[in-house]
Design a protein around this motif. Structure first.
Motif, PDB file in Angstrom:
ATOM      1  N   GLU A   1       0.790  -1.092   0.144  1.00  0.00           N
ATOM      2  CA  GLU A   1       0.140  -0.005  -0.119  1.00  0.00           C
ATOM      3  C   GLU A   1       0.879   1.233  -0.077  1.00  0.00           C
ATOM      4  O   GLU A   1       0.787   2.207  -0.706  1.00  0.00           O
ATOM      5  N   ASN A   2       1.802   1.354   0.823  1.00  0.00           N
ATOM      6  CA  ASN A   2       2.904   2.343   1.030  1.00  0.00           C
ATOM      7  C   ASN A   2       3.531   2.531  -0.398  1.00  0.00           C
ATOM      8  O   ASN A   2       3.832   3.850  -0.909  1.00  0.00           O
ATOM      9  N   LEU A   3       3.701   1.626  -1.001  1.00  0.00           N
ATOM     10  CA  LEU A   3       4.402   1.997  -2.367  1.00  0.00           C
ATOM     11  C   LEU A   3       3.467   2.444  -3.415  1.00  0.00           C
ATOM     12  O   LEU A   3       3.772   3.236  -4.137  1.00  0.00           O
TER      13      LEU A   3
ATOM     14  N   LEU B   1       0.850   4.313  -2.715  1.00  0.00           N
ATOM     15  CA  LEU B   1       0.633   5.544  -2.527  1.00  0.00           C
ATOM     16  C   LEU B   1       1.595   6.416  -2.847  1.00  0.00           C
ATOM     17  O   LEU B   1       1.427   7.622  -3.087  1.00  0.00           O
ATOM     18  N   GLY B   2       2.655   6.065  -3.321  1.00  0.00           N
ATOM     19  CA  GLY B   2       3.741   6.892  -3.940  1.00  0.00           C
ATOM     20  C   GLY B   2       3.449   7.424  -5.349  1.00  0.00           C
ATOM     21  O   GLY B   2       4.178   8.057  -6.047  1.00  0.00           O
ATOM     22  N   HIS B   3       2.669   6.531  -6.222  1.00  0.00           N
ATOM     23  CA  HIS B   3       2.281   6.999  -7.474  1.00  0.00           C
ATOM     24  C   HIS B   3       1.507   8.241  -7.283  1.00  0.00           C
ATOM     25  O   HIS B   3       0.330   8.526  -6.319  1.00  0.00           O
ATOM     26  N   PRO B   4       1.505   9.052  -8.434  1.00  0.00           N
ATOM     27  CA  PRO B   4       0.795  10.245  -8.197  1.00  0.00           C
ATOM     28  C   PRO B   4      -0.330  10.226  -8.447  1.00  0.00           C
ATOM     29  O   PRO B   4      -1.240  11.222  -7.935  1.00  0.00           O
ATOM     30  N   ASN B   5      -1.058   9.221  -9.199  1.00  0.00           N
ATOM     31  CA  ASN B   5      -2.514   9.384  -9.255  1.00  0.00           C
ATOM     32  C   ASN B   5      -3.250   8.672  -8.232  1.00  0.00           C
ATOM     33  O   ASN B   5      -4.534   8.749  -8.100  1.00  0.00           O
ATOM     34  N   ILE B   6      -2.541   7.850  -7.067  1.00  0.00           N
ATOM     35  CA  ILE B   6      -3.362   7.256  -6.260  1.00  0.00           C
ATOM     36  C   ILE B   6      -3.161   8.239  -4.889  1.00  0.00           C
ATOM     37  O   ILE B   6      -2.445   8.581  -4.317  1.00  0.00           O
ATOM     38  N   GLN B   7      -4.712   8.248  -4.539  1.00  0.00           N
ATOM     39  CA  GLN B   7      -4.888   8.606  -3.316  1.00  0.00           C
ATOM     40  C   GLN B   7      -4.837   7.897  -1.943  1.00  0.00           C
ATOM     41  O   GLN B   7      -4.371   8.058  -1.106  1.00  0.00           O
ATOM     42  N   GLN B   8      -5.787   6.833  -2.265  1.00  0.00           N
ATOM     43  CA  GLN B   8      -5.736   5.698  -1.100  1.00  0.00           C
ATOM     44  C   GLN B   8      -5.545   4.308  -1.630  1.00  0.00           C
ATOM     45  O   GLN B   8      -5.950   4.097  -2.734  1.00  0.00           O
ATOM     46  N   ALA B   9      -4.971   3.348  -0.915  1.00  0.00           N
ATOM     47  CA  ALA B   9      -4.898   2.042  -1.329  1.00  0.00           C
ATOM     48  C   ALA B   9      -5.158   1.067   0.042  1.00  0.00           C
ATOM     49  O   ALA B   9      -4.801   1.411   1.118  1.00  0.00           O
ATOM     50  N   ALA B  10      -6.047   0.116  -0.431  1.00  0.00           N
ATOM     51  CA  ALA B  10      -6.010  -1.044   0.424  1.00  0.00           C
ATOM     52  C   ALA B  10      -6.112  -2.280  -0.158  1.00  0.00           C
ATOM     53  O   ALA B  10      -6.547  -2.631  -1.274  1.00  0.00           O
ATOM     54  N   ILE B  11      -5.067  -3.267   0.501  1.00  0.00           N
ATOM     55  CA  ILE B  11      -4.813  -4.492  -0.262  1.00  0.00           C
ATOM     56  C   ILE B  11      -5.512  -5.585   0.662  1.00  0.00           C
ATOM     57  O   ILE B  11      -5.213  -5.562   1.738  1.00  0.00           O
ATOM     58  N   VAL B  12      -6.149  -6.428   0.084  1.00  0.00           N
ATOM     59  CA  VAL B  12      -6.889  -7.609   0.763  1.00  0.00           C
ATOM     60  C   VAL B  12      -6.655  -8.673   0.066  1.00  0.00           C
ATOM     61  O   VAL B  12      -6.317  -8.865  -1.239  1.00  0.00           O
ATOM     62  N   ALA B  13      -6.999  -9.957   0.772  1.00  0.00           N
ATOM     63  CA  ALA B  13      -6.792 -11.251   0.190  1.00  0.00           C
ATOM     64  C   ALA B  13      -8.150 -11.613  -0.722  1.00  0.00           C
ATOM     65  O   ALA B  13      -9.266 -11.325  -0.308  1.00  0.00           O
ATOM     66  N   MET B  14      -8.037 -12.083  -1.877  1.00  0.00           N
ATOM     67  CA  MET B  14      -9.300 -12.579  -2.700  1.00  0.00           C
ATOM     68  C   MET B  14      -8.835 -14.366  -2.710  1.00  0.00           C
ATOM     69  O   MET B  14      -7.877 -14.769  -2.915  1.00  0.00           O
ATOM     70  N   PRO B  15     -10.178 -14.861  -2.549  1.00  0.00           N
ATOM     71  CA  PRO B  15      -9.986 -16.485  -2.687  1.00  0.00           C
ATOM     72  C   PRO B  15      -9.533 -16.889  -4.203  1.00  0.00           C
ATOM     73  O   PRO B  15     -10.014 -16.207  -5.080  1.00  0.00           O
ATOM     74  N   ASP B  16      -8.611 -17.791  -4.121  1.00  0.00           N
ATOM     75  CA  ASP B  16      -8.110 -18.362  -5.437  1.00  0.00           C
ATOM     76  C   ASP B  16      -7.917 -19.644  -5.321  1.00  0.00           C
ATOM     77  O   ASP B  16      -7.407 -20.350  -4.410  1.00  0.00           O
ATOM     78  N   ALA B  17      -8.471 -20.444  -6.354  1.00  0.00           N
ATOM     79  CA  ALA B  17      -8.386 -21.905  -6.052  1.00  0.00           C
ATOM     80  C   ALA B  17      -7.134 -22.681  -6.482  1.00  0.00           C
ATOM     81  O   ALA B  17      -7.002 -23.590  -5.402  1.00  0.00           O
ATOM     82  N   THR B  18      -6.201 -21.991  -7.055  1.00  0.00           N
ATOM     83  CA  THR B  18      -4.975 -22.841  -6.898  1.00  0.00           C
ATOM     84  C   THR B  18      -3.998 -22.196  -5.455  1.00  0.00           C
ATOM     85  O   THR B  18      -3.433 -22.918  -4.973  1.00  0.00           O
ATOM     86  N   LEU B  19      -3.966 -20.741  -5.532  1.00  0.00           N
ATOM     87  CA  LEU B  19      -3.148 -20.393  -4.540  1.00  0.00           C
ATOM     88  C   LEU B  19      -3.745 -20.158  -3.276  1.00  0.00           C
ATOM     89  O   LEU B  19      -2.901 -19.965  -2.156  1.00  0.00           O
ATOM     90  N   GLY B  20      -4.865 -20.522  -3.079  1.00  0.00           N
ATOM     91  CA  GLY B  20      -5.529 -20.164  -1.790  1.00  0.00           C
ATOM     92  C   GLY B  20      -6.178 -18.641  -1.821  1.00  0.00           C
ATOM     93  O   GLY B  20      -7.158 -18.416  -1.515  1.00  0.00           O
TER      94      GLY B  20
ATOM     95  N   LYS C   1      -5.157 -14.614  -3.463  1.00  0.00           N
ATOM     96  CA  LYS C   1      -4.386 -13.620  -4.272  1.00  0.00           C
ATOM     97  C   LYS C   1      -4.394 -12.425  -3.880  1.00  0.00           C
ATOM     98  O   LYS C   1      -5.309 -12.251  -2.816  1.00  0.00           O
ATOM     99  N   SER C   2      -4.089 -11.355  -4.180  1.00  0.00           N
ATOM    100  CA  SER C   2      -3.931  -9.976  -3.593  1.00  0.00           C
ATOM    101  C   SER C   2      -4.805  -9.057  -4.410  1.00  0.00           C
ATOM    102  O   SER C   2      -4.545  -9.189  -5.774  1.00  0.00           O
ATOM    103  N   PHE C   3      -5.606  -8.194  -3.779  1.00  0.00           N
ATOM    104  CA  PHE C   3      -6.712  -7.430  -4.620  1.00  0.00           C
ATOM    105  C   PHE C   3      -6.323  -6.083  -4.159  1.00  0.00           C
ATOM    106  O   PHE C   3      -6.513  -5.846  -2.770  1.00  0.00           O
ATOM    107  N   ALA C   4      -5.863  -5.074  -4.990  1.00  0.00           N
ATOM    108  CA  ALA C   4      -5.884  -3.736  -4.497  1.00  0.00           C
ATOM    109  C   ALA C   4      -7.154  -2.683  -4.925  1.00  0.00           C
ATOM    110  O   ALA C   4      -7.207  -2.826  -6.007  1.00  0.00           O
TER     111      ALA C   4
END
Ligand code: OOB
Length: 538
Positions: A448-450, A452-471, A473-476
């Motif tokens: 998320e911190n990285l 937020l360093g992007h000029p277009n991004i104001q807020q960022a929240a990363i959460v887990a999403m279910p995935d059949a193979t990996l259990g 995955k990450s969703f921003a």
């Protein structure tokens, strides 16, 4: 004499751990030196290029230690190793352990951001790296590191196929005068999966780590007959110590190193070297189960497959015996210490449904509710633990330690578990802000911190999403001026983070949902990922 900072165990517990024989006041390198008399000529470790006997592993790590000592590296220094799965990993690790210069062993997938963070925290005097890694293909990054961290005095780059400074340093005989080490002190650093902005370092002492290795070797009944396939990244706590390569060395067995855990890398090695044991994460096991029935390779030597690092689903667990013909052992561990194993003589239900029970009768486990009150067996709660090989504090992180440890020194792993009357644990979930992507851990805040360093991004929240193979995955979820996923991936790669940390999915939304106290409501965001995904298999 310089000493590396760590939080010691209280004296009364240290006394108990000694009296009970857990802490033997011996260096971690005794896992190899103990084998010389009986198994000196036996192969200790084999990779794609060479095979080393115990004598050679001992001699080469002595030569390298002597070379580094001649460069002025000494006890109390620190080092950084970033090598692939290759024999040089153990030669370098043992050389530094012998010198008392504690290394952090970065994963091969780590890039600039991670390496910088380790250098920032440790100020290493030595770098041992491989030119097979994109960062060290030329000297540019090494020079940047050397300028930024003047502590770096010696850099040894290995070239996997050819000659290298590292190979010269360990092949050239040199007499090594071993310093007197205090086994109570830090041997090396493990990496935390983390949930904070900066990856935390985990100081492990000779005494605590050696105990976890030897006790794990006994639980897993390893002997000099056993051949262990190191298929996961060698520095990770699971293939290093649970019982991992060090446990196999402690038993006088043989470690075979695979480049990666895929069936195409591993099955031929299993047949060729008659591998008996290995350790996998659930997605790799799934691939093995798919490929084994049609494989031309004979896998009959395999006696035990350990699975851990992330939750194993029951449906996958049930297929191990029928499809691979070997015993499943579930392992629930953490780089901070505590490791749980299902035992070979557990009944089938416990082997399939639980993640095992602790190594030691002195591993203290508390399962508590949100207020910190103990919950009864069978009910879900947060896992707290302390014991003879669980750290009392992260390296130089007083603030984080306040929340990661309770007032009695119990480490809060951030896992939700149920404890059964037998002592077995079932991992049911997580409260830490982390994504477990098939065993690879992503600290949401770091990415998320990285972003937020992007000029277009104001807020960022990363959460887990279910995935059949990996259990998972990450969703921003992002707010700001929308940017294409491709551009965001490129941006993150340019920041230099490990590929597995780059979110699998990005979505711009108008506002991030908030909880009544005004924090980002990640639970609601997680629910949203489930709506968009097919039902997970595990
Ligand atoms: C191992 O160590 P780390 O430090 O990469 O990750 C620890 C975390 C645990 O706190 C838990 O959240 C998760 O990984 N985990 C599991 C698990 N094993 C680890 N979650 C569910 N089921 C399991 N069997 O991952 C590690 C260290 C030593 C041995 C094995 C795994």
């Amino acid at each position: 004499m310089k000493q590396i900072d760590f939080t010691p165990w209280p004296p009364e517990l240290a006394k108990r751990y000694r009296e009970k024989g857990y802490w033997q006041d011996r260096p971690l390198t005794s896992v190899i030196s103990d084998q010389l008399a009986q198994h000196g000529d036996k192969p200790a470790v084999i990779d794609a290029h060479r095979s080393l006997t115990y004598q050679e592993l001992e001699a080469y790590s002595d030569h390298l230690a002597a070379y580094l000592a001649a460069q002025g590296i000494q006890q109390g220094d620190t080092a950084l190793i970033q090598l692939a799965n290759q024999v040089e990993f153990y030669i370098s690790l043992f050389a530094l352990l012998k010198l008392g210069a504690a290394p952090v062993c970065a994963l091969f997938s780590h890039k600039q951001t991670e390496i910088n963070s380790y250098c920032e925290q440790l100020e290493p005097t030595v770098l041992i790296v491989s030119s097979a890694h994109e960062l060290y293909r030329d000297d540019a990054f090494i020079q940047t590191l050397q300028q930024q961290y003047p502590s770096i005095r010696t850099t040894l780059v290995d070239h996997p196929k050819g000659n290298s400074l590292l190979k010269q340093a360990y092949l050239q005989p040199r007499a090594f005068i071993a310093p007197d080490l205090n086994p109570e002190h830090v041997a090396f650093f493990q990496l935390s999966g983390g949930s904070t902005g900066t990856p935390k370092l985990i100081p492990r002492t000779h005494n605590d780590y050696l105990y976890s290795v030897v006790a794990s070797k006994d639980i897993c009944e390893l002997t000099e007959q056993h051949v262990y396939l190191c298929a996961l990244p060698a520095p990770h706590n699971f293939p290093l110590s649970s019982p991992g390569a060090l446990g196999v060395f402690a038993a006088g067995g043989t470690v075979v190193m695979a480049n990666d855990p895929s069936p195409s890398s591993c099955f031929q090695l299993i047949e060729r070297y008659q591998v008996t044991h290995t350790a996998l994460v659930p997605p790799a096991l799934q691939l093995w189960l798919q490929h084994a029935p049609k494989s031309a390779h004979n896998l009959q030597s395999l006696a035990v497959i350990q699975v851990g690092g992330a939750k194993l689903s029951l449906t996958i667990a049930e297929q191990v015996k029928p499809l691979l013909g070997c015993q499943l052992q579930q392992v629930f561990g953490m780089a901070e210490g505590l490791v749980n194993y299902t035992r070979y003589d557990d009944d089938l239900w416990h082997i399939l449904h639980t993640q095992g029970r602790p190594i030691s009768e002195d591993d203290q486990i508390k399962v508590v509710d949100e207020q910190g009150n103990l919950v009864p067996d069978g009910e879900e709660g947060r896992l707290l633990t302390r014991g003879p090989y669980t750290i009392r504090g992260y390296y130089r992180s007083p603030e984080h330690n306040q929340s990661a440890f309770d007032e009695h020194g119990f480490y809060s792993s951030g896992d939700l578990v149920k404890r059964l009357p037998s002592g077995h644990l079932i991992v049911t979930g997580r409260v830490k802000d982390q994504i477990n992507r098939g065993g690879e851990k992503i600290a949401a805040e770091e990415v998320e911190n990285l972003l937020l360093g992007h000029p277009n991004i104001q807020q960022a929240a990363i959460v887990a999403m279910p995935d059949a193979t990996l259990g998972e995955k990450s969703f921003a979820f992002l707010t700001g001026i929308p940017v294409k996923a491709l551009a965001l991936r490129k941006y993150l790669r340019e920041q230099g983070i490990a590929d597995y940390k780059v979110p699998d999915k990005f979505k711009f939304i108008d506002n991030l949902p908030l909880t009544p106290v005004g924090k980002v409501d990640k639970k609601q965001l997680r629910n949203e990922t489930e709506v968009q995904q097919p039902t997970p298999q595990f």
